[in-house]
Design a protein around this motif. Structure first.
Motif, PDB file in Angstrom:
ATOM      1  N   PRO A 273      -7.645  -2.832  -4.327  1.00 13.57           N
ATOM      2  CA  PRO A 273      -7.799  -2.876  -3.011  1.00 13.57           C
ATOM      3  C   PRO A 273      -8.019  -4.156  -2.306  1.00 13.57           C
ATOM      4  O   PRO A 273      -7.819  -4.353  -1.000  1.00 13.57           O
TER       5      PRO A 273
ATOM      6  N   HIS B 237      -2.533  -0.395  -3.433  1.00  8.93           N
ATOM      7  CA  HIS B 237      -4.192  -0.535  -3.183  1.00  8.93           C
ATOM      8  C   HIS B 237      -5.004   0.444  -3.784  1.00  8.93           C
ATOM      9  O   HIS B 237      -5.944   0.425  -4.147  1.00  8.93           O
ATOM     10  N   ASP B 238      -4.120   1.712  -3.876  1.00  8.08           N
ATOM     11  CA  ASP B 238      -5.091   2.859  -4.503  1.00  8.08           C
ATOM     12  C   ASP B 238      -4.170   3.523  -5.540  1.00  8.08           C
ATOM     13  O   ASP B 238      -2.968   3.585  -5.439  1.00  8.08           O
TER      14      ASP B 238
ATOM     15  N   GLN C 269       0.799  -1.168   0.039  1.00  9.36           N
ATOM     16  CA  GLN C 269       0.080  -0.012   0.147  1.00  9.36           C
ATOM     17  C   GLN C 269       0.814   1.395   0.074  1.00  9.36           C
ATOM     18  O   GLN C 269       1.810   1.397   0.717  1.00  9.36           O
TER      19      GLN C 269
ATOM     20  N   GLN D 270     -11.151   6.565 -12.662  1.00  4.54           N
ATOM     21  CA  GLN D 270      -9.970   6.953 -11.767  1.00  4.54           C
ATOM     22  C   GLN D 270      -8.308   6.821 -12.848  1.00  4.54           C
ATOM     23  O   GLN D 270      -7.344   7.269 -12.246  1.00  4.54           O
TER      24      GLN D 270
END
Length: 264
Positions: A44, A67-68, A18, A105
């Motif tokens: 995620p 994760h993002d 992460q 995104q």
């Protein structure tokens, strides 16, 4: 004994957790990993991709797992391919909505190919995805995914971007050289990485924690105040002032950001 900060770098083939933290290195028996192409995975729920992650690592790709999606990391790491988990999740249980969200995104991505992992129902969107993107129904055979990854990377063309410019600063990415006007500024690798994060952040505030994780990672056991120390030396080499900054501004209680260019 803890390694010095400058030696604690990400190794080729490292898997990043992460916010860009190194998680492990590929251990190859009888096979040395040479320089290869970079792949970033975004999910995620990384356990959904474990089989693929293991296979890509074994194939000696430089692998980064987030994760993002973080634009600053994409710009600084410059992956050739981003594998994005667009399968349904508790927040977007519909397959088409999940793909729509993933496309939103990743709309700013222009230097890498995109491979969306989708539910079978999302294939109706195949004609609507960007030109540099493809779909892969997931879960699938990791070997089939590897074939698609290899094909996409074989078709990938390096972006024309070879330098960054900000005010009187310029960065030659090929030579990893920084100049103020015609004067070369000698930076350490850490200072160079921090400067590149600022130049690729579009003026967004970078927290100390995000910079620490991206540059040093979880294998370095230190506090985020190490960021302040290196920002101080970076400012000194850039002949920048913390009080009246030209390049790097302090955001009290949050972190740092690039100083906006003033229009005439």
């Amino acid at each position: 004994m803890r390694q010095p900060v400058e030696e604690n770098r990400m190794e080729a083939g490292a898997v990043i957790g992460q916010e860009g933290m190194p998680a492990r290195e590929a251990i190859m028996e009888g096979k040395a990993c040479s320089l290869t192409k970079r792949i970033m995975t975004v999910s995620p729920f990384p356990e959904r991709m474990n089989s693929l992650l293991h296979l890509l690592t074994a194939e000696c790709f430089d692998l980064f797992s987030l994760h993002d999606l973080n634009k600053a990391f994409v710009s600084s790491l410059q992956p050739e391919l981003i594998i994005y988990d667009a399968t349904p999740n508790p927040l977007t249980p519909d397959a088409v909505d999940a793909l729509h969200a993933a496309m939103t995104q990743t709309s700013h991505i222009n230097g890498a190919s995109l491979l969306f992992l989708v539910h079978e129902d999302a294939r109706v969107m195949a004609s609507s995805i960007p030109r540099h993107a493809e779909l892969l129904v997931w879960p699938s055979s990791p070997q089939d995914a590897l074939h698609q990854v290899n094909r996409m990377l074989g078709e990938w063309k390096a972006p024309d971007q070879s330098a960054y410019h900000f005010k009187d600063l310029s960065v030659d990415l090929k030579k990893m050289a920084v100049y103020r006007g015609s004067e070369r500024i000698e930076l350490t690798k850490t200072e160079y990485d921090l400067l590149l994060m600022f130049l690729t952040s579009d003026g967004a505030v970078l927290t100390r924690e995000a910079m620490f994780d991206a540059v040093w990672g979880s294998q370095y056991f230190g506090g985020s105040n190490v960021v302040d120390v290196h920002i101080k030396t970076l400012r000194r080499k850039l002949k920048d002032s913390a009080v009246t900054p030209s390049y790097i501004a302090t955001v009290r209680g949050a972190g740092y950001r690039l100083v906006e260019e003033r229009s005439n």
